[in-house]
Scaffold this motif. Structure first.
Motif, PDB file in Angstrom:
ATOM      1  N   THR A 118      -5.312  24.437 -32.110  1.00 36.05           N
ATOM      2  CA  THR A 118      -4.404  25.113 -33.033  1.00 36.05           C
ATOM      3  C   THR A 118      -2.990  24.603 -32.820  1.00 36.05           C
ATOM      4  O   THR A 118      -2.490  24.553 -31.701  1.00 36.05           O
ATOM      5  N   VAL A 119      -2.338  24.205 -33.906  1.00 35.77           N
ATOM      6  CA  VAL A 119      -0.993  23.643 -33.824  1.00 35.77           C
ATOM      7  C   VAL A 119       0.019  24.657 -34.347  1.00 35.77           C
ATOM      8  O   VAL A 119      -0.208  25.309 -35.373  1.00 35.77           O
ATOM      9  N   VAL A 120       1.131  24.799 -33.634  1.00 36.40           N
ATOM     10  CA  VAL A 120       2.231  25.666 -34.063  1.00 36.40           C
ATOM     11  C   VAL A 120       3.497  24.832 -34.169  1.00 36.40           C
ATOM     12  O   VAL A 120       3.579  23.730 -33.635  1.00 36.40           O
ATOM     13  N   ASP A 121       4.480  25.360 -34.879  1.00 33.69           N
ATOM     14  CA  ASP A 121       5.722  24.609 -35.093  1.00 33.69           C
ATOM     15  C   ASP A 121       6.706  24.729 -33.937  1.00 33.69           C
ATOM     16  O   ASP A 121       7.552  23.859 -33.742  1.00 33.69           O
ATOM     17  N   ASP A 122       6.614  25.807 -33.184  1.00 29.27           N
ATOM     18  CA  ASP A 122       7.636  26.127 -32.179  1.00 29.27           C
ATOM     19  C   ASP A 122       7.095  25.923 -30.765  1.00 29.27           C
ATOM     20  O   ASP A 122       6.124  26.563 -30.365  1.00 29.27           O
ATOM     21  N   PRO A 123       7.710  25.039 -29.973  1.00 33.23           N
ATOM     22  CA  PRO A 123       7.236  24.828 -28.599  1.00 33.23           C
ATOM     23  C   PRO A 123       7.353  26.077 -27.738  1.00 33.23           C
ATOM     24  O   PRO A 123       6.585  26.253 -26.782  1.00 33.23           O
ATOM     25  N   TYR A 124       8.302  26.952 -28.064  1.00 36.39           N
ATOM     26  CA  TYR A 124       8.420  28.204 -27.311  1.00 36.39           C
ATOM     27  C   TYR A 124       7.217  29.110 -27.565  1.00 36.39           C
ATOM     28  O   TYR A 124       6.810  29.876 -26.701  1.00 36.39           O
ATOM     29  N   GLN A 125       6.656  29.006 -28.766  1.00 35.13           N
ATOM     30  CA  GLN A 125       5.447  29.756 -29.072  1.00 35.13           C
ATOM     31  C   GLN A 125       4.268  29.226 -28.263  1.00 35.13           C
ATOM     32  O   GLN A 125       3.390  29.981 -27.848  1.00 35.13           O
ATOM     33  N   VAL A 126       4.258  27.908 -28.025  1.00 35.56           N
ATOM     34  CA  VAL A 126       3.219  27.318 -27.171  1.00 35.56           C
ATOM     35  C   VAL A 126       3.323  27.912 -25.767  1.00 35.56           C
ATOM     36  O   VAL A 126       2.323  28.306 -25.158  1.00 35.56           O
ATOM     37  N   ALA A 127       4.548  27.969 -25.246  1.00 34.66           N
ATOM     38  CA  ALA A 127       4.754  28.502 -23.895  1.00 34.66           C
ATOM     39  C   ALA A 127       4.339  29.969 -23.809  1.00 34.66           C
ATOM     40  O   ALA A 127       3.728  30.407 -22.828  1.00 34.66           O
ATOM     41  N   GLU A 128       4.652  30.736 -24.855  1.00 35.24           N
ATOM     42  CA  GLU A 128       4.351  32.173 -24.859  1.00 35.24           C
ATOM     43  C   GLU A 128       2.855  32.437 -24.780  1.00 35.24           C
ATOM     44  O   GLU A 128       2.422  33.469 -24.263  1.00 35.24           O
ATOM     45  N   SER A 129       2.065  31.474 -25.266  1.00 36.40           N
ATOM     46  CA  SER A 129       0.619  31.674 -25.304  1.00 36.40           C
ATOM     47  C   SER A 129      -0.107  30.944 -24.186  1.00 36.40           C
ATOM     48  O   SER A 129      -1.328  30.908 -24.160  1.00 36.40           O
ATOM     49  N   ALA A 130       0.637  30.317 -23.260  1.00 41.36           N
ATOM     50  CA  ALA A 130       0.008  29.457 -22.262  1.00 41.36           C
ATOM     51  C   ALA A 130       0.287  29.907 -20.837  1.00 41.36           C
ATOM     52  O   ALA A 130       1.272  30.574 -20.549  1.00 41.36           O
ATOM     53  N   GLU A 131      -0.613  29.474 -19.958  1.00 43.33           N
ATOM     54  CA  GLU A 131      -0.437  29.694 -18.523  1.00 43.33           C
ATOM     55  C   GLU A 131       0.089  28.437 -17.835  1.00 43.33           C
ATOM     56  O   GLU A 131       0.568  28.494 -16.697  1.00 43.33           O
ATOM     57  N   ALA A 132      -0.013  27.313 -18.510  1.00 39.56           N
ATOM     58  CA  ALA A 132       0.513  26.043 -18.002  1.00 39.56           C
ATOM     59  C   ALA A 132       0.790  25.136 -19.196  1.00 39.56           C
ATOM     60  O   ALA A 132       0.217  25.320 -20.281  1.00 39.56           O
ATOM     61  N   LEU A 133       1.693  24.174 -18.994  1.00 40.14           N
ATOM     62  CA  LEU A 133       2.053  23.237 -20.056  1.00 40.14           C
ATOM     63  C   LEU A 133       1.742  21.809 -19.622  1.00 40.14           C
ATOM     64  O   LEU A 133       1.898  21.449 -18.452  1.00 40.14           O
ATOM     65  N   VAL A 134       1.340  20.986 -20.597  1.00 40.53           N
ATOM     66  CA  VAL A 134       1.129  19.562 -20.347  1.00 40.53           C
ATOM     67  C   VAL A 134       1.907  18.779 -21.394  1.00 40.53           C
ATOM     68  O   VAL A 134       1.656  18.927 -22.599  1.00 40.53           O
TER      69      VAL A 134
END
Length: 430
Positions: free
Chosen positions: A361-377
């Protein structure tokens, strides 16, 4: 050479760039594609490819009348002095290049070509394709040449108009000189060779670059084992003029639309003449291992298991500066993460939010990615990601692990935000 009438078949990265740039050099160019929707878009000045400067050249060419677009290839070629074949040559089932598009096109239009026309293979094609096309044409009055492209996505227009070399191959020297004359307005060395040598040049170049990238990724792994810093090692090594700094950056593996298929095609070509090419085979195998190393590294930082882990991905395209997802190492890593049970959400500047890419699933906002994640790559080196507010990212993120596969992020900046940034080939204390 004076202005020439050129037909370019295919309007992908290579074809559209070739057509627009040749028109900018003063030639009369007609670009042909079977996709009517794409042709309508191009006629309206809408370029679907993210390529700096290309849209401007398309608009300029149409405004001057030197650049046209059509789906009627049979009619277009009747007035062609040169016919450029810029068609896809994807990897076939056996690993070799699939020439179906090229061969079917040549067979279809061969009777429509005017006497004296030169058919030019611009796409990356195996050695012997010029001979093959000559046979399919069965037209002694029509010549064939090879003119391999050296266009990098994200800088294709610059690469075309300010090249470091132009290669033209033809078994009849006069034909090679005719094709070379199309580039007379460019100040670059023009190398006129036989057809087989020209066809081999592009494969050799791409395979050497792939080998360099695999070597660098192996060095990064070695640096981690010795607790050395790959950035410092490669900075010193790259200052040697015999080696140079280009392509001396570790990453999640190499990919894109060219290097993977060209490496496999080269291996297949080598087999046909009884050469095993173990160095190139190791290059390809090490690239697969690099993707697996990235996933293993993330799992170790995450505690050993990725089953059920929510992982945010920054970047999906195979490199920054393009919207091309073909052969993307980011997607290859994502596939491995899913196989380990991870749940993925991603953000890429060129992929619209709400899109699904290979189940991600792709979102426009990287902060939204962080909000939904436990780790980032971080998988693609878009400069936008380096400029993020990492204190804000840390507040959203459900953990502290960030894996930077491009060594793009500032470790101290992330550290001050309470995040632990793991790079590729960097010292453990970093």
């Amino acid at each position: 050479m004076s202005e020439q009438r050129i037909v370019v078949i295919g309007t992908g990265y290579v074809g559209l760039t070739t057509g627009a740039c040749l028109a900018s050099l003063g030639h009369w160019v007609v670009c042909v594609d079977i996709d009517a929707t794409k042709i309508d878009q191009l006629r309206a000045g809408r370029v679907p490819i993210l390529e700096p400067g290309l849209a401007d050249l398309v608009l300029e060419g149409q405004a001057t009348g030197r650049l046209e677009f059509t789906v009627d290839g049979d009619l277009a070629v009747t007035g062609a002095e040169f016919l450029f074949l810029c068609l896809p040559t994807p990897m076939g089932d056996d690993g070799g290049a699939d020439l179906h598009a090229t061969e079917s096109t040549v067979t279809r239009i061969r009777h429509a070509l005017p006497v004296g026309c030169v058919v030019v293979n611009k796409s990356t094609v195996p050695v012997g394709t010029s001979v093959r096309v000559t046979g399919l044409l069965d037209r002694p009055d029509v010549a064939v040449a090879s003119n391999p492209e050296f266009l990098r996505e994200g800088s294709a227009v610059t690469d075309f108009l300010r090249p470091d070399r132009i290669v033209v191959g033809a078994d009849v020297p006069e034909v090679g000189k005719r094709v070379a004359g199309l580039y007379s307005r460019l100040s670059a060395p023009i190398l006129v060779t036989d057809a087989a040598s020209a066809e081999l040049v592009k494969y050799v170049a791409n395979c050497f670059l792939a080998m360099k990238l695999s070597f660098v990724n192996a060095v990064a792994d070695l640096c981690e084992r010795f607790d050395a810093d790959v950035d410092q090692v490669l900075d010193a090594v790259g200052r040697d003029p015999r080696i140079g700094r280009a392509y001396l950056r570790p990453g999640p593996g190499w990919g894109g639309s060219c290097l993977p298929k060209d490496s496999e095609a080269m291996l297949r070509m080598a087999e046909t003449v009884g050469f095993s090419f173990p160095l190139l085979r190791a290059t390809v195998d090490m690239n697969v291992q690099q993707r697996e190393r990235v996933v293993t590294k993330l799992a170790a930082a995450f505690g050993g298991s990725l089953d059920g882990a929510r992982i945010g991905l920054l970047g999906l395209t195979f490199k920054a500066g393009t919207n091309d997802l073909r052969g993307s190492p980011a997607l290859a890593v994502a596939e491995l993460l899913v196989a380990r049970g991870a749940e993925l959400l991603a953000c890429d500047p060129t992929v619209a939010g709400g899109t699904e890419v290979d189940g991600i699933t792709v979102v426009d906002d990287p902060y939204q990615v962080a909000e939904s994640a436990e780790a980032l790559v971080l998988l693609t080196d878009w400069p936008q990601f380096r400029a993020l507010d990492w204190v804000r990212m840390a507040k959203f993120l459900g953990g502290t692990v960030v894996l930077d596969t491009r060594n793009q992020l500032d470790v101290e900046t992330l550290g001050s935000a309470g995040l632990v940034c793991h790079g590729i080939g960097r010292r453990s204390e970093s």
